[in-house]
Design an enzyme around this catalytic site. Sequence first.
Site, mmCIF file in Angstrom:
data_model
loop_
_atom_site.group_PDB
_atom_site.id
_atom_site.type_symbol
_atom_site.label_atom_id
_atom_site.label_comp_id
_atom_site.label_asym_id
_atom_site.label_seq_id
_atom_site.Cartn_x
_atom_site.Cartn_y
_atom_site.Cartn_z
ATOM 1 C CE LYS A 38 -8.786 -9.437 -1.136
ATOM 2 N NZ LYS A 38 -8.902 -9.303 -2.592
ATOM 3 C CD GLN B 54 -8.792 -11.507 -5.473
ATOM 4 O OE1 GLN B 54 -9.437 -10.983 -4.586
ATOM 5 N NE2 GLN B 54 -7.519 -11.233 -5.670
ATOM 6 C CG ASP C 179 -12.069 -4.385 -5.085
ATOM 7 O OD1 ASP C 179 -11.119 -4.328 -4.290
ATOM 8 O OD2 ASP C 179 -12.373 -5.409 -5.729
#
Length: 299
Positions: A53, A97, A120
């Site tokens: 990422k 994460q 997200d």
Amino acid sequence: MTEIINGKTVADDVVEKVKRLTADLSSKHGVTPGIAVVIVGEDPASQVYVSSKGKKAKECGFHSVQHTLPAETTEGDLLKLIGDLNADRQIHGILVQLPLPAHIDSGKIIQAIAPEKDVDGFHFINVGKLGTGELDTAFVPCTPAGSMLLIERVHGKDLSGLNAVVVGRSNIVGKPMANLLLAANCTVTIAHSRTKDLPALARTADILVAAVGRPEMIKADWVKPGATVIDVGINRVPAPEKGDGKSRIVGDVDFTGAEKAAGAITPVPGGVGPMTIAMLMANTLVSASRAAGIERPTF
Ligand code: GUN
């Protein structure tokens, strides 16, 4: 002929557009998209995801920071970091994460992220916007958003009259996927481990989305001839044919069989996988565009 949907090509298109618009945003508006990725603990798979990422963000021209915290980090310390990132004007996207270590309440952490930086799409505000069809202002979770782009490449944006079956009811994939398909006018069924006669239900699908996390569970005879099959699964399985202790990645769909029945199908790897990071970049650019007061780009 069955179309093998190339997620890498579509993801590259998205990333090229992000790069171009990022350069514009920086030169014309003086805003550089900024993303912060937070990882707690040493889960090897998470480390790989987080590092790719960060790499992709730099490739896009973003300001990219990674916070790597030890496994014993307290919930309070993590909440403090999120608070700092929420207040940081250089940061437009925050991603923590998952999974987090068991002593940290993931729900509490996700809800602490400012909804306008929740790239997200896991915050209740964004979940609610997606559920009520407020797609113009929502952040949509990256994997379902990327899956929708692949479906659009086959069917266009309006899915009126098509039956979709989503196998899997997770908050990260199954539920947001179903909402996106519904917003595109599909007739949607969500199936899961308690569904009766799953193969028969799956065979009603013009669009079949597999997001269960069970290697090659969906067989050829579950697929309606000509259906579009989107395989979200990423499962590592033993591959003794490659040598002792070796493994390979397979999806939730038995690709070799299903490919013969499907009209279009995503491979694993190389299907939905590359789309997830591309959509994270797209969401971060959207967030920075909003912060700069300009119209959000669409993908
Ligand atoms: N872990 C596995 N998938 C995801 C994702 O899409 N977002 C975050 N934050 N963690 C994940």
